[in-house]
Scaffold this motif. Sequence first.
Motif, PDB file in Angstrom:
ATOM      1  N   LYS A 401       0.830  -1.199   0.000  1.00 44.17           N
ATOM      2  CA  LYS A 401       0.000   0.000   0.000  1.00 44.17           C
ATOM      3  C   LYS A 401       0.871   1.259   0.000  1.00 44.17           C
ATOM      4  O   LYS A 401       0.625   2.202  -0.774  1.00 44.17           O
ATOM      5  CB  LYS A 401      -0.919   0.004   1.214  1.00 44.17           C
ATOM      6  N   TYR A 404       2.531   1.682  -3.575  1.00 42.05           N
ATOM      7  CA  TYR A 404       1.709   1.899  -4.769  1.00 42.05           C
ATOM      8  C   TYR A 404       0.636   2.979  -4.606  1.00 42.05           C
ATOM      9  O   TYR A 404      -0.020   3.343  -5.581  1.00 42.05           O
ATOM     10  CB  TYR A 404       1.029   0.583  -5.187  1.00 42.05           C
ATOM     11  N   SER A 405       0.448   3.502  -3.416  1.00 43.55           N
ATOM     12  CA  SER A 405      -0.664   4.427  -3.203  1.00 43.55           C
ATOM     13  C   SER A 405      -0.441   5.821  -3.780  1.00 43.55           C
ATOM     14  O   SER A 405      -1.398   6.556  -4.013  1.00 43.55           O
ATOM     15  CB  SER A 405      -0.972   4.535  -1.708  1.00 43.55           C
ATOM     16  N   ARG A 406       0.812   6.192  -4.032  1.00 41.96           N
ATOM     17  CA  ARG A 406       1.110   7.570  -4.445  1.00 41.96           C
ATOM     18  C   ARG A 406       0.395   7.997  -5.712  1.00 41.96           C
ATOM     19  O   ARG A 406      -0.137   9.105  -5.800  1.00 41.96           O
ATOM     20  CB  ARG A 406       2.627   7.742  -4.621  1.00 41.96           C
ATOM     21  N   ALA A 408      -2.140   6.274  -7.195  1.00 44.17           N
ATOM     22  CA  ALA A 408      -3.385   5.522  -7.358  1.00 44.17           C
ATOM     23  C   ALA A 408      -4.586   6.430  -7.589  1.00 44.17           C
ATOM     24  O   ALA A 408      -4.674   7.528  -7.046  1.00 44.17           O
ATOM     25  CB  ALA A 408      -3.621   4.662  -6.128  1.00 44.17           C
ATOM     26  N   SER A 410      -7.657   5.116  -6.917  1.00 43.54           N
ATOM     27  CA  SER A 410      -8.474   4.756  -5.760  1.00 43.54           C
ATOM     28  C   SER A 410      -7.822   3.602  -5.003  1.00 43.54           C
ATOM     29  O   SER A 410      -7.070   2.807  -5.577  1.00 43.54           O
ATOM     30  CB  SER A 410      -9.895   4.362  -6.186  1.00 43.54           C
ATOM     31  N   ILE A 411      -8.133   3.548  -3.710  1.00 40.25           N
ATOM     32  CA  ILE A 411      -7.645   2.473  -2.846  1.00 40.25           C
ATOM     33  C   ILE A 411      -8.827   1.965  -2.028  1.00 40.25           C
ATOM     34  O   ILE A 411      -9.555   2.749  -1.432  1.00 40.25           O
ATOM     35  CB  ILE A 411      -6.529   2.958  -1.898  1.00 40.25           C
ATOM     36  N   GLU A 413      -9.866  -1.063   0.890  1.00 41.45           N
ATOM     37  CA  GLU A 413      -9.342  -2.073   1.814  1.00 41.45           C
ATOM     38  C   GLU A 413     -10.456  -2.899   2.447  1.00 41.45           C
ATOM     39  O   GLU A 413     -10.302  -3.434   3.537  1.00 41.45           O
ATOM     40  CB  GLU A 413      -8.494  -1.401   2.896  1.00 41.45           C
ATOM     41  N   ILE A 417      -6.325  -5.520  -0.113  1.00 38.86           N
ATOM     42  CA  ILE A 417      -6.099  -4.170  -0.628  1.00 38.86           C
ATOM     43  C   ILE A 417      -6.276  -4.184  -2.136  1.00 38.86           C
ATOM     44  O   ILE A 417      -5.686  -5.001  -2.848  1.00 38.86           O
ATOM     45  CB  ILE A 417      -4.707  -3.639  -0.233  1.00 38.86           C
ATOM     46  N   ILE A 419      -5.933  -1.639  -5.341  1.00 41.44           N
ATOM     47  CA  ILE A 419      -5.403  -0.350  -5.776  1.00 41.44           C
ATOM     48  C   ILE A 419      -5.626  -0.210  -7.271  1.00 41.44           C
ATOM     49  O   ILE A 419      -5.255  -1.088  -8.047  1.00 41.44           O
ATOM     50  CB  ILE A 419      -3.918  -0.198  -5.412  1.00 41.44           C
TER      51      ILE A 419
END
Length: 463
Positions: A401, A404-406, A408, A410-411, A413, A417, A419
């Motif tokens: 998370k 890879y969240s930078r 994304a 949408s995320i 959970e 998870i 992404i």
Amino acid sequence: MNNQIDTLCTESWSCFKAYDIRGRVGEELNEQKAYAIARAYAEVVKPKQVVVGADIRLSSKAMKAAVCRGLVDHGVDVIDLGMSGTEEVYFAVQHWQLDGGIEITASHNPADYNGMKLVGRDARPIGENNGLSDIHKVAVQGHFDNCLPQGEKLTKGCLSEYVSYLVSFINPDNIKPLTIVTNAGNGAAGHAIDAIESQLASLGVPITFIKIHHEADGHFPNGVPNPMLPENRAATTQAVIEHQADFGLAWDGDFDRCFFFDEKGQFIEGYYIVGLLAEAFALRQQGAKVIHDPRLYWNTTDILASSGGQPILAKAGHTYIKQMMREHDAVYGGEMSAHHYFRDFAYCDSGMIPWLLVAELLCVKSMSLSEAVEKRILAYPSSGEINSHIAEPHKVLSKVKAHYSRDAVSIDESDGISIEFEKWRFNLRPSNTEPLVRLNVESRGCQSLMEEKTTELLSFLDR
């Protein structure tokens, strides 16, 4: 009795999972525990009549006998269904209007595993959030009333009624001549296939069945029935090609999952069958609600958007899917793991209804299975589910998370998870039944991007 209680209290009960009971026989699950679980089930659910079935595993007969004893000792009347698939227990509960059912099975797990799937009235699943945790607690304590009047045990089947109901999902007149390869994997599916074949023949339905690994054999001479494993698919592929079949089918041990092979012998990921069935139901009923899981879903939601259906997201796993189907009165639910659920089958999963529907659909559309799915595979290429043994899965999910969240879009959970990016997405989740982390990746129309990101994620998991 006290010694037995003390032993139960001190033993590990790791066989209790999120939505069923499953473990290695002798280590995590044995006849003594099976008896205690049956007593606990009776105490928590308070049923009057329960049906019990079992798959073909070598330990299943003794485990079933222990469960029946536990229920009878708690004053419950038991119908012993004999060797059966999980969906036969579901059907029997609904058909006979019983208070519950128990199937002895470990599905696709290794041969030295066994387990139980528990349902209540109307074949409602019993998971950790609606009774399984209570059953766990009572079973571990082992304090049971031994002065209760004994229940009665009856051996009885309903195969004919079950098969007639399955066939009612299609119009037999729509079926054109077909040759179908069936691979029961030496599990419990063979007797159901034979009964369906007989029923269709009596209706003049022109289907020829080519049966391989058909005989039920708990030694699993051709490997444990788990078509999710690529190494277990070759026999079905070869038989489809050799017999020039229209398509092939393979099932897991308790046949609640159905896997498809096209006329070229190519394995079709369950994800694309979900899309195929979702479209069929949406076209039948405008605005039809369809439940899908978060692992792979772009194809499903795209199909429903164009066919007037309504997609609804649910956590993976049969208890969660069935709960959401009931809440929304969804006509169909599908998981990419090849579980297919039907409102008109008590909201339960079936490994037999899907192929009957697909056979009818292909005949009505006059197309092959490869033609029915090839455009969807190109539009949304996917990795299929890839399993990795990870010691501390939740730590790994946190690292993934963070990495890879930078960028994304949408995320989510709600289940592991998920992404999502503009052109690709992935879901990574711990298994509820095995010490595994499961990865699924898909892209919008770009096979190379999907493969690149799958390799990248697997490399990240190995660090």
